[in-house]
Write an enzyme that holds these catalytic residues in place. Sequence first.
Site, PDB file in Angstrom:
ATOM      1  N   HIS A 138       0.719  -1.478   0.054  1.00  0.00           N
ATOM      2  CA  HIS A 138       0.210  -0.112  -0.151  1.00  0.00           C
ATOM      3  C   HIS A 138       0.698   1.141   0.000  1.00  0.00           C
ATOM      4  CE1 HIS A 138      -3.423   2.709   0.646  1.00  0.00           C
ATOM      5  NE2 HIS A 138      -2.599   2.589   1.805  1.00  0.00           N
ATOM      6  N   LYS A 159      -0.096  10.980   1.312  1.00  0.00           N
ATOM      7  CA  LYS A 159       0.704  10.416   0.466  1.00  0.00           C
ATOM      8  C   LYS A 159       0.303  10.581  -1.375  1.00  0.00           C
ATOM      9  CE  LYS A 159      -0.159   5.974   1.291  1.00  0.00           C
ATOM     10  NZ  LYS A 159      -1.405   6.141   2.024  1.00  0.00           N
ATOM     11  N   ASP A 177      -1.807   4.306  -4.476  1.00  0.00           N
ATOM     12  CA  ASP A 177      -2.536   2.859  -3.651  1.00  0.00           C
ATOM     13  C   ASP A 177      -2.335   1.451  -3.199  1.00  0.00           C
ATOM     14  OD1 ASP A 177      -4.731   2.680  -1.840  1.00  0.00           O
ATOM     15  OD2 ASP A 177      -5.555   1.623  -2.925  1.00  0.00           O
ATOM     16  N   ARG A 243      18.742  14.182  12.181  1.00  0.00           N
ATOM     17  CA  ARG A 243      18.545  15.610  11.848  1.00  0.00           C
ATOM     18  C   ARG A 243      19.791  15.329  10.443  1.00  0.00           C
ATOM     19  NH1 ARG A 243      17.660  20.053  16.181  1.00  0.00           N
ATOM     20  NH2 ARG A 243      18.106  21.804  14.930  1.00  0.00           N
TER      21      ARG A 243
END
Length: 311
Positions: A138, A159, A177, A243
């Site tokens: 998915h 998404k 999808d 980071r």
Amino acid sequence: MVKARTQDIIDKFGLELLSGEEGVHRPITTADISRPGLEMAGFFNYYPADRIQLLGKTELSFFERLDTEQRASRMQQLCTDVTPGIIISRGMEVPKELLAAAEAASVPVMVSPMKTTRFSSRLTNYLESKLAPTTAIHGVLVDIYGVGVLIMGKSGVGKSETALELVKRGHRLVADDCVEIRQEDEDTLIGSSPELIEHLLEIRGLGIINVMTLFGAGAVRSHKRVTLVINLELWDQNKHYDRLGLEEEKMRIIDTDVTRITLPVRPGRNLAVIIEVAAMNFRLKRMGVNAAEQFTAKLADVIEDGEVEDL
């Protein structure tokens, strides 16, 4: 579920079927191809009967030197109830002993005009693609600057909306999808879209749109190698996010490890631009340019120089 049958290779390569028509629906279970040279000499101890058998000039030249009884015996042993088919290359004449044995055992005998080595290579590539392990994930698959980026995350995280923005920025949609992924090699994953939803994108509140119709054929592609996974998740203040970019997370799909980057989602962040930069930065890393490592090295030099001056 059977992925390949003898009829498939007949249709794919335009082979001429001479005998054993009843067996054209036999399953092909391996991409390996056998050239039964030792079997022609009478050694059937390790005969891989479940493979496609390919007879070229070498095998048939040796076969012609055998006597009548040996010819019939070898071909009868070559044709078993699990053999998916026997192919004669170079358009050579098929021995009558092979046609008789194949008809009795319902083994398809086919002829190709191609040279043996070339046909063997093309057939192997085709079968490896057809028989490759597959899975469905998915997510959304987009081609960004030549990098196949699989965007994943929980339903409703954004998404498809991000993919739409990427398409508007000139990148190409592969699947939305549901992404069908097949492993064609030890480290090669190829993603594509199910035929039913190919070129379609679902945007909540807007519905289903056809990307190729709206943006043109240059905005879509049928398949793409998956090399980077972007995982979108809602911002969690209690979670530590990388980071510097020194930590490289991996995700296993079938038997292949793929680099995964986790991006926190919150209002104000332009995900399309961030993913675009992530794809470019991934390409740079593969070319040997790692900004995070360069910064860390410079920082270590500065710290070292400072210690020296203090002394």
